[in-house]
Design a protein around this motif. Structure first.
Motif, PDB file in Angstrom:
ATOM      1  N   LEU A 187       0.916  -1.276  -0.141  1.00  0.00           N
ATOM      2  CA  LEU A 187      -0.167   0.181  -0.026  1.00  0.00           C
ATOM      3  C   LEU A 187       0.919   1.228   0.115  1.00  0.00           C
ATOM      4  O   LEU A 187       1.519   1.514   0.869  1.00  0.00           O
ATOM      5  N   ILE A 188       0.514   2.012  -1.047  1.00  0.00           N
ATOM      6  CA  ILE A 188       1.341   3.377  -1.059  1.00  0.00           C
ATOM      7  C   ILE A 188       0.216   4.545  -0.836  1.00  0.00           C
ATOM      8  O   ILE A 188      -0.688   4.585  -1.321  1.00  0.00           O
ATOM      9  N   ILE A 189       0.611   5.264   0.335  1.00  0.00           N
ATOM     10  CA  ILE A 189      -0.284   6.470   0.875  1.00  0.00           C
ATOM     11  C   ILE A 189       0.471   7.616   0.258  1.00  0.00           C
ATOM     12  O   ILE A 189       1.554   8.037   0.774  1.00  0.00           O
ATOM     13  N   SER A 190       0.009   8.217  -0.608  1.00  0.00           N
ATOM     14  CA  SER A 190       0.800   9.488  -1.037  1.00  0.00           C
ATOM     15  C   SER A 190      -0.208  10.857  -0.939  1.00  0.00           C
ATOM     16  O   SER A 190      -1.214  10.968  -1.167  1.00  0.00           O
ATOM     17  N   ASP A 191       0.783  12.026  -0.755  1.00  0.00           N
ATOM     18  CA  ASP A 191       0.355  13.249  -0.553  1.00  0.00           C
ATOM     19  C   ASP A 191      -0.310  13.687  -2.068  1.00  0.00           C
ATOM     20  O   ASP A 191       0.033  13.420  -2.944  1.00  0.00           O
ATOM     21  N   SER A 192      -1.719  14.202  -2.097  1.00  0.00           N
ATOM     22  CA  SER A 192      -2.438  14.583  -2.946  1.00  0.00           C
ATOM     23  C   SER A 192      -1.417  15.449  -3.961  1.00  0.00           C
ATOM     24  O   SER A 192      -1.943  15.598  -5.079  1.00  0.00           O
ATOM     25  N   LEU A 193      -0.680  16.297  -3.414  1.00  0.00           N
ATOM     26  CA  LEU A 193       0.030  17.105  -4.579  1.00  0.00           C
ATOM     27  C   LEU A 193       1.596  16.671  -4.610  1.00  0.00           C
ATOM     28  O   LEU A 193       2.303  17.695  -5.110  1.00  0.00           O
ATOM     29  N   ASN A 194       2.050  15.501  -4.481  1.00  0.00           N
ATOM     30  CA  ASN A 194       3.162  14.955  -4.945  1.00  0.00           C
ATOM     31  C   ASN A 194       3.609  15.085  -6.135  1.00  0.00           C
ATOM     32  O   ASN A 194       2.615  15.214  -7.262  1.00  0.00           O
ATOM     33  N   HIS A 195       4.905  15.210  -6.423  1.00  0.00           N
ATOM     34  CA  HIS A 195       5.240  15.030  -7.817  1.00  0.00           C
ATOM     35  C   HIS A 195       5.194  14.133  -8.723  1.00  0.00           C
ATOM     36  O   HIS A 195       4.722  13.021  -8.320  1.00  0.00           O
ATOM     37  N   ILE A 209      -2.904   2.206  -4.238  1.00  0.00           N
ATOM     38  CA  ILE A 209      -2.467   3.587  -4.135  1.00  0.00           C
ATOM     39  C   ILE A 209      -3.633   4.382  -3.378  1.00  0.00           C
ATOM     40  O   ILE A 209      -4.676   4.032  -3.805  1.00  0.00           O
ATOM     41  N   ARG A 210      -3.415   4.763  -2.304  1.00  0.00           N
ATOM     42  CA  ARG A 210      -4.510   5.581  -1.605  1.00  0.00           C
ATOM     43  C   ARG A 210      -3.693   7.054  -1.283  1.00  0.00           C
ATOM     44  O   ARG A 210      -2.706   7.352  -1.411  1.00  0.00           O
ATOM     45  N   VAL A 211      -4.785   8.346  -1.611  1.00  0.00           N
ATOM     46  CA  VAL A 211      -4.234   9.685  -1.519  1.00  0.00           C
ATOM     47  C   VAL A 211      -4.666  10.321  -0.307  1.00  0.00           C
ATOM     48  O   VAL A 211      -5.924  10.184   0.267  1.00  0.00           O
ATOM     49  N   PHE A 212      -3.893  11.192   0.425  1.00  0.00           N
ATOM     50  CA  PHE A 212      -4.483  11.886   1.572  1.00  0.00           C
ATOM     51  C   PHE A 212      -4.434  13.293   1.236  1.00  0.00           C
ATOM     52  O   PHE A 212      -3.695  13.770   0.384  1.00  0.00           O
ATOM     53  N   ALA A 218      -3.932  14.480   9.950  1.00  0.00           N
ATOM     54  CA  ALA A 218      -5.238  14.016  10.564  1.00  0.00           C
ATOM     55  C   ALA A 218      -5.907  13.173   9.490  1.00  0.00           C
ATOM     56  O   ALA A 218      -6.431  12.080   9.754  1.00  0.00           O
ATOM     57  N   HIS A 219      -5.872  13.815   8.524  1.00  0.00           N
ATOM     58  CA  HIS A 219      -6.461  12.799   6.952  1.00  0.00           C
ATOM     59  C   HIS A 219      -5.589  11.650   6.801  1.00  0.00           C
ATOM     60  O   HIS A 219      -6.229  10.641   6.420  1.00  0.00           O
ATOM     61  N   LEU A 220      -4.282  11.858   6.997  1.00  0.00           N
ATOM     62  CA  LEU A 220      -3.424  10.722   6.659  1.00  0.00           C
ATOM     63  C   LEU A 220      -3.609   9.548   7.654  1.00  0.00           C
ATOM     64  O   LEU A 220      -4.070   8.390   7.322  1.00  0.00           O
ATOM     65  N   GLU A 221      -3.889  10.012   8.902  1.00  0.00           N
ATOM     66  CA  GLU A 221      -4.208   9.074   9.789  1.00  0.00           C
ATOM     67  C   GLU A 221      -5.430   8.473   9.703  1.00  0.00           C
ATOM     68  O   GLU A 221      -5.643   7.178  10.004  1.00  0.00           O
ATOM     69  N   GLU A 222      -6.434   9.139   9.188  1.00  0.00           N
ATOM     70  CA  GLU A 222      -7.904   8.497   8.842  1.00  0.00           C
ATOM     71  C   GLU A 222      -7.543   7.524   7.770  1.00  0.00           C
ATOM     72  O   GLU A 222      -8.302   6.502   7.795  1.00  0.00           O
ATOM     73  N   VAL A 223      -6.845   7.853   6.753  1.00  0.00           N
ATOM     74  CA  VAL A 223      -6.784   6.700   5.640  1.00  0.00           C
ATOM     75  C   VAL A 223      -5.895   5.627   6.139  1.00  0.00           C
ATOM     76  O   VAL A 223      -6.369   4.423   5.437  1.00  0.00           O
ATOM     77  N   LEU A 224      -4.884   5.886   6.660  1.00  0.00           N
ATOM     78  CA  LEU A 224      -4.167   4.625   7.516  1.00  0.00           C
ATOM     79  C   LEU A 224      -5.051   3.728   8.215  1.00  0.00           C
ATOM     80  O   LEU A 224      -5.167   2.634   7.695  1.00  0.00           O
ATOM     81  N   ARG A 225      -5.717   4.506   9.086  1.00  0.00           N
ATOM     82  CA  ARG A 225      -6.480   3.465  10.002  1.00  0.00           C
ATOM     83  C   ARG A 225      -7.683   2.696   9.098  1.00  0.00           C
ATOM     84  O   ARG A 225      -7.766   1.400   9.296  1.00  0.00           O
ATOM     85  N   GLU A 226      -8.154   3.369   8.203  1.00  0.00           N
ATOM     86  CA  GLU A 226      -9.255   2.796   7.352  1.00  0.00           C
ATOM     87  C   GLU A 226      -8.819   1.575   6.462  1.00  0.00           C
ATOM     88  O   GLU A 226      -9.271   0.619   6.343  1.00  0.00           O
ATOM     89  N   GLN A 227      -7.447   1.922   5.906  1.00  0.00           N
ATOM     90  CA  GLN A 227      -6.927   0.933   4.973  1.00  0.00           C
ATOM     91  C   GLN A 227      -6.388  -0.216   5.683  1.00  0.00           C
ATOM     92  O   GLN A 227      -6.323  -1.377   5.458  1.00  0.00           O
TER      93      GLN A 227
END
Length: 489
Positions: A187-195, A209-212, A218-227
């Protein structure tokens, strides 16, 4: 998050709609004319087709003189821009023998090493004599010299990591490394504005791939917990590994990553952290060691540290720094190391020498002065732009400062008017940014003098008045906005 006034959003949408409508109208008659005159294609489909082709023909080509301007000197604080002209409404551009001496606000020459340097340049020239411009081989064949080994040791020491590996291209550092590290079941969790290099590397890995939301822990933690709770798609098995990817300074926003908070979240959920310091290494921090130093983060808390040598070191290529086990694994498996030509020896020497200057190993304090200068220049320029009423993105200490343009007509207007007054700027629009969020990206250098910056501010202020991009009141004490805003991530 960028707040766009309703009127600005409305006029921007209307402008793009008008361009799109006229473009479709012209395409209709073009197809009609081609149907009457074109020869039989014998079953071949058009090689260029779709919305991208339409965008290039009907929008980009109209203003392509604002992009890809050739230069004929080193990208120092001032450089020579080659003048061009077009006889077919910008479909093709032809170079002339004329040049314009312009103030450079576009190059990533953060510390001024891209120009001739009293310590670096003689050593680079000597390396060119001793080796060659290229090794003409990959690292595992005949492309590893003593300089490459020295460079990797120097980078690892500078980054404060056990080991490092270097590549000949910064973009490839991300796009080739991620498919090696991640794969199916990861699982890759990537910032929505990454290069884009991160985006393409993640897509090529085969991992989920999931995006925070941009820079929101706080949203990163939410995505991590859900995934973690859901697990892999369909099977719901636990993920083989999870990696969170962020940038030190976001190249289109000029914002600093909220690294301490993000690392805390990653530790809590046992996820690896991948930090891209392309725009921050060398440019920020007391000794130029990037956002980890600036924000007081121990590099041992960052699992994988990536950076490039094109911004602060006046060279080319990129690096990955991490544990010895990680780097050893990459040297056995990464295609950019196994198959690509190794970094040029003179370029490697440039990086080694510039790091020595930063650390004071050249016997002077020029490195410390450069770091002080880039910080002072960046904060001065950002503050003055904001006082004038421009909407400037980013944080203090960041040498990247986008000025919001929004409307498509203001992109070429701002760029061309600045060039007329001998100031070279970079404008950025879709697809590099969201459709509504076109901007001019200013890059400040330690080589800029205060007089250079004042001249640039005077020109940008005049052009800003002419083009109409001072969206806030010039007096910083006044309330900036009274109306409602449309918000975009």
């Amino acid at each position: 998050m960028i707040a766009i006034p309703y009127l600005t959003a409305l006029t921007t949408y209307f402008s793009y709609g008008l361009l799109f409508a006229f473009g479709q109208f012209r395409d209709f008659f073009r197809k009609l004319f081609d149907w009457c005159t074109a020869s039989n294609l014998q079953g071949y489909a058009p090689i260029c087709l779709g919305l991208e082709d339409f965008y290039i023909r009907r929008l980009y080509l109209r203003i392509q003189d604002c992009f890809g301007r050739p230069i004929s000197s080193a990208p120092d604080s001032w450089f020579d821009v080659v003048e061009r002209y077009s006889n077919d409404n910008n479909k093709t551009l032809k170079r002339t023998e004329k040049i314009s001496r312009c103030l450079n606000l576009g190059s990533y020459n953060y510390l001024g090493f891209a120009a001739a340097d009293e310590y670096c340049t003689p050593r680079v020239i000597e390396t060119l004599r001793s080796y060659s411009p290229s090794t003409c081989s990959s690292r595992v064949d005949g492309g590893t010299t003593a300089l490459h080994n020295d460079l990797e040791e120097k980078v690892a020491s500078f980054i404060r990591k056990p080991a490092a590996i270097v590549f000949g291209m910064g973009y490839v550092t991300n796009s080739a490394i991620l498919p090696v590290l991640m794969g199916k079941g990861s699982l890759i969790i990537s910032d929505s504005l990454n290069h884009n290099s991160i985006v393409n590397g993640a897509r090529g890995s085969g991992a989920t791939i999931r995006v925070f939301q941009h820079n929101i822990p706080a949203h990163l933690e939410e995505v991590l917990r859900e995934q973690i709770a859901e697990g892999q798609p369909r099977t719901h098995r636990p993920w083989k590994k999870i990696i969170v990817i962020v940038e030190g300074i976001y190249s289109m926003e000029g914002e600093l990553c909220k690294l301490p908070e993000i690392i805390a979240v990653c530790k809590k959920y046992k996820a690896y952290t991948y930090l891209d310091e392309a725009h921050s290494i060398g440019a920020v921090g007391k000794s130029g060691r990037g956002v980890s130093e600036l924000l007081g983060v121990d590099t041992s808390d960052v699992d994988i540290m990536m950076g490039t040598f094109t911004k602060s070191f006046g060279s080319c290529g990129g690096y990955i720094a991490g544990s010895k086990e990680l780097i050893k694994y990459l040297k056995y498996t990464c295609p950019a190391h196994l198959y690509a030509t190794s970094i040029s020896p003179p370029a490697a020497q440039q990086i080694i020498s510039s790091i020595k200057v930063l650390l004071g190993e050249d016997g002077s304090n020029r490195g410390a002065k450069k770091l002080t200068q880039i910080r002072e220049n960046s904060n001065f320029f950002r503050t003055e732009l904001q006082k004038m009423g421009f909407e400037v993105l980013g944080d203090n200490d960041s040498p990247v400062m986008p000025i919001m343009l929004y409307n498509p007509a203001k992109i070429p207007a701002f760029s061309r008017e600045c060039l007329k007054q001998n100031v070279a700027v970079v404008t950025v629009a879709f697809p590099a940014t969201p459709l509504l969020l076109a901007r001019a990206r200013i890059c400040i250098s330690a080589s800029h003098s205060r007089e250079d910056l004042i001249k640039a501010l005077e020109v940008i202020s005049r052009v800003g008045d002419l083009v109409g991009i001072k969206y806030f009141p010039a007096d910083p004490l006044k309330e900036q906005q009274h109306g409602k805003n449309v918000k975009f991530d």
